[in-house]
Design an enzyme around this catalytic site. Sequence first.
Site, PDB file in Angstrom:
ATOM      1  N   ASP A   6       0.572   5.720  -6.918  1.00 28.80           N
ATOM      2  CA  ASP A   6      -0.643   6.028  -7.884  1.00 28.80           C
ATOM      3  C   ASP A   6      -2.023   6.357  -7.159  1.00 28.80           C
ATOM      4  O   ASP A   6      -2.253   5.565  -6.364  1.00 28.80           O
ATOM      5  CB  ASP A   6      -0.785   5.400  -9.426  1.00 28.80           C
ATOM      6  CG  ASP A   6      -1.449   4.019  -9.169  1.00 28.80           C
ATOM      7  OD1 ASP A   6      -2.554   3.887  -9.951  1.00 28.80           O
ATOM      8  OD2 ASP A   6      -1.047   3.189  -8.432  1.00 28.80           O
ATOM      9  N   ASP A  11       6.164  -1.376  -2.767  1.00 23.99           N
ATOM     10  CA  ASP A  11       6.093   0.171  -2.680  1.00 23.99           C
ATOM     11  C   ASP A  11       5.328   0.469  -1.119  1.00 23.99           C
ATOM     12  O   ASP A  11       5.722   1.184  -0.470  1.00 23.99           O
ATOM     13  CB  ASP A  11       5.224   0.754  -3.625  1.00 23.99           C
ATOM     14  CG  ASP A  11       3.749   0.400  -4.010  1.00 23.99           C
ATOM     15  OD1 ASP A  11       3.549  -0.769  -3.376  1.00 23.99           O
ATOM     16  OD2 ASP A  11       3.014   0.909  -4.786  1.00 23.99           O
ATOM     17  N   ASP A  32      -0.035  -2.369   3.237  1.00 28.04           N
ATOM     18  CA  ASP A  32      -1.203  -1.772   3.864  1.00 28.04           C
ATOM     19  C   ASP A  32      -1.964  -2.698   4.443  1.00 28.04           C
ATOM     20  O   ASP A  32      -1.699  -2.866   5.826  1.00 28.04           O
ATOM     21  CB  ASP A  32      -2.129  -1.127   2.671  1.00 28.04           C
ATOM     22  CG  ASP A  32      -3.176   0.026   2.920  1.00 28.04           C
ATOM     23  OD1 ASP A  32      -3.797  -0.060   4.207  1.00 28.04           O
ATOM     24  OD2 ASP A  32      -3.708   0.563   2.150  1.00 28.04           O
ATOM     25  N   LYS A  47       2.551  -2.468 -10.206  1.00 23.87           N
ATOM     26  CA  LYS A  47       3.337  -1.459 -10.742  1.00 23.87           C
ATOM     27  C   LYS A  47       4.082  -0.556  -9.884  1.00 23.87           C
ATOM     28  O   LYS A  47       5.068  -0.002 -10.355  1.00 23.87           O
ATOM     29  CB  LYS A  47       2.546  -0.612 -11.759  1.00 23.87           C
ATOM     30  CG  LYS A  47       1.761  -1.324 -12.994  1.00 23.87           C
ATOM     31  CD  LYS A  47       0.984  -0.261 -13.632  1.00 23.87           C
ATOM     32  CE  LYS A  47       0.085  -1.018 -14.609  1.00 23.87           C
ATOM     33  NZ  LYS A  47      -0.959  -0.123 -15.427  1.00 23.87           N
ATOM     34  N   GLY A  48       3.700  -0.420  -8.679  1.00 27.25           N
ATOM     35  CA  GLY A  48       4.133   0.650  -7.630  1.00 27.25           C
ATOM     36  C   GLY A  48       5.360   0.593  -7.370  1.00 27.25           C
ATOM     37  O   GLY A  48       6.092   1.566  -6.995  1.00 27.25           O
ATOM     38  N   ARG A  66       2.645   8.650 -10.042  1.00 26.15           N
ATOM     39  CA  ARG A  66       3.753   7.864 -10.192  1.00 26.15           C
ATOM     40  C   ARG A  66       5.065   8.673 -10.330  1.00 26.15           C
ATOM     41  O   ARG A  66       6.130   8.234  -9.793  1.00 26.15           O
ATOM     42  CB  ARG A  66       3.635   6.618 -11.036  1.00 26.15           C
ATOM     43  CG  ARG A  66       2.674   5.791 -10.857  1.00 26.15           C
ATOM     44  CD  ARG A  66       2.709   4.557 -11.542  1.00 26.15           C
ATOM     45  NE  ARG A  66       1.491   3.704 -11.740  1.00 26.15           N
ATOM     46  CZ  ARG A  66       1.184   2.723 -10.815  1.00 26.15           C
ATOM     47  NH1 ARG A  66       2.010   2.328 -10.061  1.00 26.15           N
ATOM     48  NH2 ARG A  66       0.034   1.909 -11.140  1.00 26.15           N
ATOM     49  N   PHE A 103      -4.079   8.094   2.265  1.00 25.77           N
ATOM     50  CA  PHE A 103      -3.678   7.471   0.560  1.00 25.77           C
ATOM     51  C   PHE A 103      -2.638   8.541   0.108  1.00 25.77           C
ATOM     52  O   PHE A 103      -2.662   9.480   0.243  1.00 25.77           O
ATOM     53  CB  PHE A 103      -5.014   7.614  -0.231  1.00 25.77           C
ATOM     54  CG  PHE A 103      -4.882   6.857  -1.436  1.00 25.77           C
ATOM     55  CD1 PHE A 103      -5.171   5.548  -1.431  1.00 25.77           C
ATOM     56  CD2 PHE A 103      -4.455   7.351  -2.449  1.00 25.77           C
ATOM     57  CE1 PHE A 103      -5.009   4.736  -2.647  1.00 25.77           C
ATOM     58  CE2 PHE A 103      -4.448   6.898  -3.590  1.00 25.77           C
ATOM     59  CZ  PHE A 103      -4.461   5.465  -3.747  1.00 25.77           C
ATOM     60  N   LYS A 141       2.195   0.991   6.437  1.00 25.27           N
ATOM     61  CA  LYS A 141       1.077   1.332   7.181  1.00 25.27           C
ATOM     62  C   LYS A 141       0.394   0.430   8.075  1.00 25.27           C
ATOM     63  O   LYS A 141      -0.728  -0.281   7.968  1.00 25.27           O
ATOM     64  CB  LYS A 141      -0.157   1.678   5.965  1.00 25.27           C
ATOM     65  CG  LYS A 141      -0.818   2.968   6.114  1.00 25.27           C
ATOM     66  CD  LYS A 141      -1.973   3.067   5.169  1.00 25.27           C
ATOM     67  CE  LYS A 141      -1.589   3.807   3.808  1.00 25.27           C
ATOM     68  NZ  LYS A 141      -2.704   4.096   2.953  1.00 25.27           N
TER      69      LYS A 141
END
Length: 185
Positions: A167, A108, A111, A51-52, A173, A160, A139
């Site tokens: 989110d 998005d 990581d 969803k990000g 969001r 984070f 990141k």
Amino acid sequence: MEKHANQIEYEKRIGRVLITEQEIKEEIKKAGEKISALYDGRPILLVAILKGSFVFMADLSRAINAPCEVAFMCAQSYFSGTESSGKVNIVMDLDRDVSKYHVVIVEDIVDTGRTLKYLHKLIGDRNPLSLHVVTLLDKKERRVVDFTPDISLFEIPDYFVIGYGLDCDEKYRNLPYIAEYKVNI
């Protein structure tokens, strides 16, 4: 009017702003120009990883000055909280054949790299005309697999983060910027 306890808790968790709304807009414009030049009118399929990335993809698609279509996939590696599970689960797959498109995966944040490496191989095995990855945030210091996106708008330290589609437990969001999430308050 007194604030509701949920609103107070919500606001307490928003840390310092790392990337402003204006900075995001400027970098998206540049990324849209790069993608437009790269494909020069050839068939582009932007694949948002839900969803990000939905906010990022909406703005990026408007910054691309070339015909493009959009599609969505949903992959999970965070099931709750702030740590990746290390396992990638495809919740919703693409609804079309990608072999006639130049595919741009829109993410998005990269990581650990596990999700993007997995998705890159999965989509690549479906024989798109070409395959690139654009990510809002990178990141690098958290990477546990060998994966580098083709376009990264911002490199960030190991915080984070929330906002602009990202989110924590489905909240934040809607923030128009990227902020550090206060885990311990």
